[in-house]
Design an enzyme around this catalytic site. Structure first.
Site, mmCIF file in Angstrom:
data_model
loop_
_atom_site.group_PDB
_atom_site.id
_atom_site.type_symbol
_atom_site.label_atom_id
_atom_site.label_comp_id
_atom_site.label_asym_id
_atom_site.label_seq_id
_atom_site.Cartn_x
_atom_site.Cartn_y
_atom_site.Cartn_z
ATOM 1 N N TYR A 144 0.539 -1.008 -0.371
ATOM 2 C CA TYR A 144 -0.312 0.394 0.058
ATOM 3 C C TYR A 144 0.755 1.073 -0.100
ATOM 4 C CZ TYR A 144 -3.718 -3.648 1.002
ATOM 5 O OH TYR A 144 -4.718 -4.887 1.249
ATOM 6 N N ASP A 182 -1.175 -11.539 8.596
ATOM 7 C CA ASP A 182 -0.272 -12.101 8.630
ATOM 8 C C ASP A 182 0.938 -12.148 9.116
ATOM 9 O OD1 ASP A 182 -1.632 -14.207 6.921
ATOM 10 O OD2 ASP A 182 -2.188 -12.640 5.344
ATOM 11 N N HIS A 205 5.013 -6.768 -4.040
ATOM 12 C CA HIS A 205 3.486 -7.712 -4.069
ATOM 13 C C HIS A 205 2.182 -5.851 -4.266
ATOM 14 C CE1 HIS A 205 1.576 -7.057 0.046
ATOM 15 N NE2 HIS A 205 2.707 -7.672 0.471
ATOM 16 N N TYR A 228 -11.562 -1.946 -0.401
ATOM 17 C CA TYR A 228 -11.403 -1.330 0.510
ATOM 18 C C TYR A 228 -10.506 -0.199 1.511
ATOM 19 C CZ TYR A 228 -8.336 -4.695 4.010
ATOM 20 O OH TYR A 228 -7.532 -4.472 4.135
ATOM 21 N N ARG A 229 -8.918 -0.377 0.093
ATOM 22 C CA ARG A 229 -8.007 -0.112 0.889
ATOM 23 C C ARG A 229 -7.150 0.579 -0.513
ATOM 24 N NH1 ARG A 229 -5.326 -3.573 5.635
ATOM 25 N NH2 ARG A 229 -2.920 -1.916 5.807
#
Ligand code: ADP
Length: 537
Positions: free
Chosen positions: A108, A167, A408, A489-490
């Site tokens: 993000y 995670d 990622h 959502y993000r």
């Protein structure tokens, strides 16, 4: 002057429109440098970073150009008073700030700011677990506390309480909850377990939400209401304040718990699986968040791609069969948990087997443990159910790039938790990402009513062509998913404007309202300009 560099260049396309990064205003580099030099005197030179050391605050998973989100520097305040001093200094200098907890927000943007030239406020030194209340089952934590830190502190106190963990354990408990992150215990929908915030505002003022405003009240971390409007939600995914304390509800250790795995070997039965998981969750049989991944997704967490396939294009279907057979997986694989004494677990397990057993080609396996089992006694794959933090899935980024440049990025549209919608979202993302040449690494998180449909893309950040393909696929997918009713959502820094733009009901009325609030409490726009697409007017 004041405001330069803090998003004052809001001419064309301000607000909902543009996804172009905004250049810092004229003179802002010197303004930032001057502020950092003054803060070095105030906080101590070792707590202020500029020059080449700023590289530590870049986004390692940026799509191609890490400098697109390069901060001017970073400051590491020691306490709330120093956070206030930093905010006041930024207001006086007209320099934008970007608060982070642990800065592990990978996928993000990591620690990097939305607006280049901002100064990162690294809250890592505010790392105390201030309170653990055994009776009422909560903790009060500072933003620098990681999931590992909270777990260690609970063990050190020999607490009966469990925290939910995502995670990877190295992130911030506060940062993750503020971003509406997920874990997998009964408390896995982290935003639901936040109660009570202390916030430093753009003018340097400090507030406590809800009952925290009543001097001496013990109910700040217990009751969300307070007296008057509930403001807590204003500070989630927000640039309206810097959170310096957060109450988080903890789970009293159960007598026993069950870590449960469910697999189906026929892709076409995904809708049945989703509907079954929703019913089990709504019935209260399964506690908390359901987490599912496709076979390639699970494989990516534990192996590199070459082990299975080193050709061009996406991993072919026959190879997916080999992966599933070798690793003992289904085409879709669910992990979830339930809690209680053995009598209760017997009932719950029976109900799970009954509901899932009705799906052809399904399998259920359950491991049970004592609530008091140590981390060594619980299989690593089952740690999620007991809130034991780890780094098990950190290797996923090596799926395509077996080196330090493996990265990622996640696309996470929210849909109803129904078979129809989850399968539809999965289909849109799969078709699109495979056409772009990437394996479909898919999953979903379900919590009763909604599902977060996860598309994970592993790519090589050192390969500009590959980054470009990811960027293009994302830019196309976001509106495509929105047209089907699925909003993220993000989002990664790079896509915050694009995602915000999709939330356009009634001519972007919600974003306009948020910007009105922003203008009222942060008129110079110094706090995290552009976060979640909210730019200062
Ligand atoms: P992680 O938990 O993965 O380490 P961060 O601590 O980097 O994540 O936080 C993720 C994001 O949440 C940040 O980029 C920032 O936008 C926001 N954030 C983090 N901490 C705070 C805070 N104390 N106040 C306001 N926003 C915050």
């Amino acid at each position: 002057g004041a405001g330069a560099g803090a998003g004052t260049g809001t001419g064309a396309g301000a607000g909902a429109g543009t996804s172009a990064g905004r250049a810092a205003g004229a003179g802002s580099a010197e303004a930032a440098r001057g502020m950092l030099e003054r803060l070095a005197v105030e906080l101590g030179a070792e707590h202020v970073t500029f020059g080449d050391d700023v590289d530590a605050y870049l986004d390692d998973y940026a799509l191609g150009d890490r400098d697109a989100f390069r901060p001017a520097g970073a400051v590491r305040p020691a306490d709330v008073a120093e956070v206030q001093a930093v905010v006041r200094a930024a207001g006086a200098a007209g320099v934008a700030l970007w608060p982070i907890g642990r800065g592990k927000n990978l996928g993000y943007g990591g620690p990097a700011p939305r607006q280049p030239g901002s100064v990162v406020v690294d809250l890592g030194r505010l790392n105390r677990v201030l309170e653990v209340d055994e009776e009422s089952a909560y903790a009060l934590v500072e933003p620098g506390v990681s999931f590992f830190d909270l777990y260690d502190e609970l063990r050190r106190r020999d607490s009966r309480l469990w925290a939910s963990v995502p995670d990877l354990g190295w992130g911030s408990v506060v940062g993750n909850a503020l971003e509406r992150g997920y874990g997998y215990t009964a408390h896995g929908d982290h935003q639901q377990f936040v109660c009570g915030l202390e916030v430093v505002l753009a003018d340097g003022e400090v507030i406590r939400t809800g009952m925290g405003a009543l001097p001496g009240a013990e109910t700040w971390p217990l009751y969300r209401g307070g007296f008057g409007p509930g403001l807590e939600g204003l500070f989630l995914q927000s640039n309206l304040g810097i959170v310096t304390k957060m109450g988080v509800w903890l789970l009293p250790r159960p007598e026993r718990f069950a870590a449960c795995r469910i697999a189906i070997d026929d892709e076409a039965r995904l809708p049945e699986l989703v509907d079954a998981m929703r019913e089990l969750t709504l019935e209260g049989v399964i506690d908390g968040v359901v987490n599912a991944a496709n076979a390639v997704g699970v494989a990516a967490g534990q192996s590199s791609r070459e082990r299975w396939f080193d050709g061009d294009g996406v991993v072919p279907d026959e190879v997916v069969d080999v992966i599933a057979a070798d690793l003992g997986l289904g085409r879709w694989n669910v992990k979830c948990a339930f809690y209680g004494g053995d009598e209760l677990l017997d009932l719950k397990e029976r109900r799970v087997r009954e509901v899932i057993g009705a799906i052809a080609g399904s399998a259920v396996s359950v491991n049970r443990y004592d609530g008091t089992a140590t981390a060594e006694e619980v299989l690593p794959m089952d740690h999620f159910a007991a809130g034991i933090p780890g780094m098990l899935l950190a290797g996923g980024v090596r799926w395509r790039a077996n080196g330090p440049t493996g990265a990622h990025i996640g696309l996470c549209p929210v849909s109803p938790f129904t078979g129809l919608h989850v399968a539809a979202a999965s289909r849109i993302m799969r078709d699109h990402i495979e056409a772009a040449g990437f394996d479909y690494i898919g999953g979903w998180l379900g919590t009763g009513r909604h599902a977060v449909n996860v598309l994970m893309i592993f790519f090589d950040a050192a390969d500009p062509a590959e980054s470009d393909r990811v960027r293009r696929a994302f830019a196309e997918l976001v509106p495509l998913l929105a047209a089907a009713g699925y909003g993220e959502y993000r989002a990664h820094l790079e896509f915050m404007d694009l995602v915000a733009e999709q939330f356009s009901w009634n001519d972007h009325a919600l974003l306009e309202f948020t910007r009105t609030l922003k203008a009222a409490v942060d008129p110079a726009g110094i706090l995290a300009p552009g976060k979640q697409g909210v730019w200062p007017r």
